[in-house]
Design a protein around this motif. Structure first.
Motif, PDB file in Angstrom:
ATOM      1  N   LEU A 129       0.838  -1.190   0.000  1.00  8.88           N
ATOM      2  CA  LEU A 129       0.000   0.000   0.000  1.00  8.88           C
ATOM      3  C   LEU A 129       0.877   1.246   0.000  1.00  8.88           C
ATOM      4  O   LEU A 129       1.962   1.269   0.603  1.00  8.88           O
ATOM      5  N   VAL A 130       0.418   2.285  -0.680  1.00 10.94           N
ATOM      6  CA  VAL A 130       1.189   3.522  -0.813  1.00 10.94           C
ATOM      7  C   VAL A 130       0.509   4.633  -0.037  1.00 10.94           C
ATOM      8  O   VAL A 130      -0.694   4.890  -0.210  1.00 10.94           O
ATOM      9  N   VAL A 131       1.276   5.303   0.822  1.00 10.73           N
ATOM     10  CA  VAL A 131       0.749   6.431   1.581  1.00 10.73           C
ATOM     11  C   VAL A 131       0.589   7.627   0.655  1.00 10.73           C
ATOM     12  O   VAL A 131       1.465   7.918  -0.167  1.00 10.73           O
ATOM     13  N   GLN A 132      -0.536   8.302   0.755  1.00  8.91           N
ATOM     14  CA  GLN A 132      -0.793   9.473  -0.090  1.00  8.91           C
ATOM     15  C   GLN A 132       0.168  10.601   0.287  1.00  8.91           C
ATOM     16  O   GLN A 132       0.273  10.990   1.454  1.00  8.91           O
ATOM     17  N   ALA A 133       0.882  11.095  -0.727  1.00 15.67           N
ATOM     18  CA  ALA A 133       1.968  12.049  -0.488  1.00 15.67           C
ATOM     19  C   ALA A 133       1.497  13.341   0.163  1.00 15.67           C
ATOM     20  O   ALA A 133       2.227  13.967   0.927  1.00 15.67           O
ATOM     21  N   ASP A 134       0.279  13.788  -0.134  1.00 16.15           N
ATOM     22  CA  ASP A 134      -0.189  15.072   0.373  1.00 16.15           C
ATOM     23  C   ASP A 134      -0.973  14.952   1.675  1.00 16.15           C
ATOM     24  O   ASP A 134      -1.622  15.913   2.110  1.00 16.15           O
TER      25      ASP A 134
ATOM     26  N   VAL B 296       2.106   7.563   9.461  1.00 13.96           N
ATOM     27  CA  VAL B 296       2.755   7.896   8.188  1.00 13.96           C
ATOM     28  C   VAL B 296       1.820   8.603   7.209  1.00 13.96           C
ATOM     29  O   VAL B 296       2.282   9.117   6.193  1.00 13.96           O
ATOM     30  N   GLY B 297       0.514   8.619   7.472  1.00 12.28           N
ATOM     31  CA  GLY B 297      -0.393   9.334   6.582  1.00 12.28           C
ATOM     32  C   GLY B 297      -1.586   8.504   6.145  1.00 12.28           C
ATOM     33  O   GLY B 297      -1.854   7.423   6.687  1.00 12.28           O
ATOM     34  N   ARG B 298      -2.286   9.002   5.146  1.00 12.44           N
ATOM     35  CA  ARG B 298      -3.538   8.389   4.695  1.00 12.44           C
ATOM     36  C   ARG B 298      -3.268   7.380   3.580  1.00 12.44           C
ATOM     37  O   ARG B 298      -2.436   7.596   2.704  1.00 12.44           O
TER      38      ARG B 298
ATOM     39  N   GLY C  73     -10.841  -0.475  -0.948  1.00  9.51           N
ATOM     40  CA  GLY C  73     -11.260   0.864  -1.340  1.00  9.51           C
ATOM     41  C   GLY C  73     -11.601   1.786  -0.190  1.00  9.51           C
ATOM     42  O   GLY C  73     -12.138   2.880  -0.408  1.00  9.51           O
ATOM     43  N   ARG C  74     -11.287   1.395   1.043  1.00  8.72           N
ATOM     44  CA  ARG C  74     -11.600   2.216   2.204  1.00  8.72           C
ATOM     45  C   ARG C  74     -10.422   3.128   2.539  1.00  8.72           C
ATOM     46  O   ARG C  74      -9.266   2.719   2.449  1.00  8.72           O
ATOM     47  N   THR C  75     -10.715   4.348   2.970  1.00  7.17           N
ATOM     48  CA  THR C  75      -9.669   5.293   3.351  1.00  7.17           C
ATOM     49  C   THR C  75      -9.397   5.189   4.844  1.00  7.17           C
ATOM     50  O   THR C  75     -10.324   5.127   5.652  1.00  7.17           O
ATOM     51  N   GLY C  76      -8.135   5.159   5.200  1.00  6.99           N
ATOM     52  CA  GLY C  76      -7.769   5.069   6.606  1.00  6.99           C
ATOM     53  C   GLY C  76      -6.421   5.707   6.867  1.00  6.99           C
ATOM     54  O   GLY C  76      -5.718   6.126   5.942  1.00  6.99           O
TER      55      GLY C  76
ATOM     56  N   MET D 199      -6.179   2.139  10.134  1.00  5.48           N
ATOM     57  CA  MET D 199      -7.279   2.383  11.066  1.00  5.48           C
ATOM     58  C   MET D 199      -8.212   3.456  10.532  1.00  5.48           C
ATOM     59  O   MET D 199      -7.776   4.394   9.859  1.00  5.48           O
ATOM     60  N   ASP D 200      -9.486   3.314  10.844  1.00  6.08           N
ATOM     61  CA  ASP D 200     -10.477   4.316  10.464  1.00  6.08           C
ATOM     62  C   ASP D 200     -10.171   5.609  11.220  1.00  6.08           C
ATOM     63  O   ASP D 200     -10.033   5.604  12.450  1.00  6.08           O
ATOM     64  N   ALA D 201     -10.083   6.716  10.499  1.00  8.72           N
ATOM     65  CA  ALA D 201      -9.653   7.976  11.106  1.00  8.72           C
ATOM     66  C   ALA D 201     -10.675   8.569  12.062  1.00  8.72           C
ATOM     67  O   ALA D 201     -10.334   9.415  12.895  1.00  8.72           O
ATOM     68  N   SER D 202     -11.939   8.176  11.959  1.00  6.27           N
ATOM     69  CA  SER D 202     -12.969   8.766  12.813  1.00  6.27           C
ATOM     70  C   SER D 202     -13.381   7.866  13.974  1.00  6.27           C
ATOM     71  O   SER D 202     -13.648   8.358  15.072  1.00  6.27           O
TER      72      SER D 202
END
Length: 327
Positions: free
Chosen positions: A89-94, A263-265, A271-274, A291-294
């Motif tokens: 998995l790749v961490v989103q750079a921004d 390390v980021g999102r 397809g889930r964002t965490g 982990m789920d951010a909320s």
């Protein structure tokens, strides 16, 4: 980055004006090999032996797709067989990393009415390694359901949600082989079990008590390392679908784990964002917890190799295992 199987499927015919580089369509030599594979019967591999009758039936029934899939998995007589492995998995750079302590606070404040349930629903990719053949990755989905009388059922199917409908590599039988998407690997019913020991016993709602619970589940004597804690999380979620109180306790416990850094999102394989948290183990493995951010719920756990192992043709960066948990 495009998937190698997609590249193979679009490489015949390759557009005359198309670019030829490593991460695009196949180069001229590879195109010639592909045409040769499509014009002749693919050679048998010592690891994946496909009966001639079955191969002819498969080509007649499904055409070029199955032929290309087998070519991608098996390779030609003088090529290195490809591993059907997912990329890390790749961490989103921004993205901005969220500290675990802040995520634990969010979990504690979350208005979540989800309740604890024994049983799991998970999608996993596990690498099978042998000193006689290249590593392969086996994708499967597992559903475990418990009944009021203490018995439970376990259903395991071969499927890869990244490529719905495609043939799936399975290790059922004597040798790994391609099976249809959704092929049932096993369906079993187990008699009643009333164990009161972790991880069979319900997990506590308090972070420190949960630490002791996981230490007992992993049979750890003394202080629990972060690697052992992540093993305990894997074991816990392999038995239970956590409710809100247990999720909050686990998030608070993970926030105190040394060496587990934000390390980021990321977007997981479903397809889930965490938010991703990484721990480098001295043994040569990197664990990424998603982990789920909320809510603080654990969505997935990825293990990648940080050291090469020539004995098993394992390269640094190879995904050794990944599991995604669902409700």
């Amino acid at each position: 980055m495009p998937d190698e199987l997609d590249l193979l499927r679009h490489a015949n015919p390759a557009p005359a004006h198309g670019p030829h580089f490593g991460d695009g369509p196949l180069d001229h030599r590879a195109e010639r090999r592909l045409k040769l594979l499509l014009g002749e019967r693919p050679s048998r591999s010592a690891r994946f032996r496909v009966p001639r009758g079955r191969l002819r039936w498969g080509l007649a029934a499904t055409g070029v797709v199955v032929a290309l899939t087998l070519a991608a998995l098996l390779g030609g007589p003088d090529t290195r067989p490809a591993a059907a492995a997912p990329r890390p998995l790749v961490v989103q750079a921004d993205s901005t990393p969220v500290p675990l302590a802040l995520l634990a606070d969010r979990a504690a404040a979350a208005d979540d009415s989800a309740g604890l349930r024994k049983g799991t629903h998970a999608q996993s990719w596990s690498m099978g390694m042998s000193d006689q053949a290249p590593p392969i990755t086996l994708p499967q989905e597992t559903i475990v359901r418990w009944k009021p009388d203490g018995s439970h059922t376990e259903l395991v199917v071969a499927t890869d949600p990244r490529h719905p409908g495609r043939p799936v590599l399975s290790d059922g039988g004597e040798h790994p082989r391609l099976v249809a998407d959704g092929h049932v690997i096993s369906r079993q019913t187990y008699p009643p079990s009333w164990s009161d020991a972790p991880p069979e016993a319900p997990p506590p709602h308090d972070a420190e008590r949960l630490r002791g619970y996981l230490r007992e589940a992993e049979r750890v004597h003394g202080r629990m390392t972060t690697g052992q804690l992540l093993d305990g999380v894997d074991s816990l979620l392999g038995h239970w679908t956590l409710g809100a109180p247990e999720t909050k306790a686990l998030a608070r416990l993970l926030a105190s784990a040394p060496g587990l850094r934000p390390v980021g999102r990321v977007t997981d394989r479903l397809g889930r964002t965490g938010q991703a948290y990484v721990h480098d183990d001295p043994s040569g493995a990197r664990r990424m917890l998603i982990m789920d951010a909320s809510t603080g719920a654990v969505l997935g756990l990825e293990t990648t190799a940080t050291k090469a192992d020539p004995r098993f043709r394992l390269k640094a960066g190879d995904v050794m295992s990944y599991v995604a948990w669902m409700r």
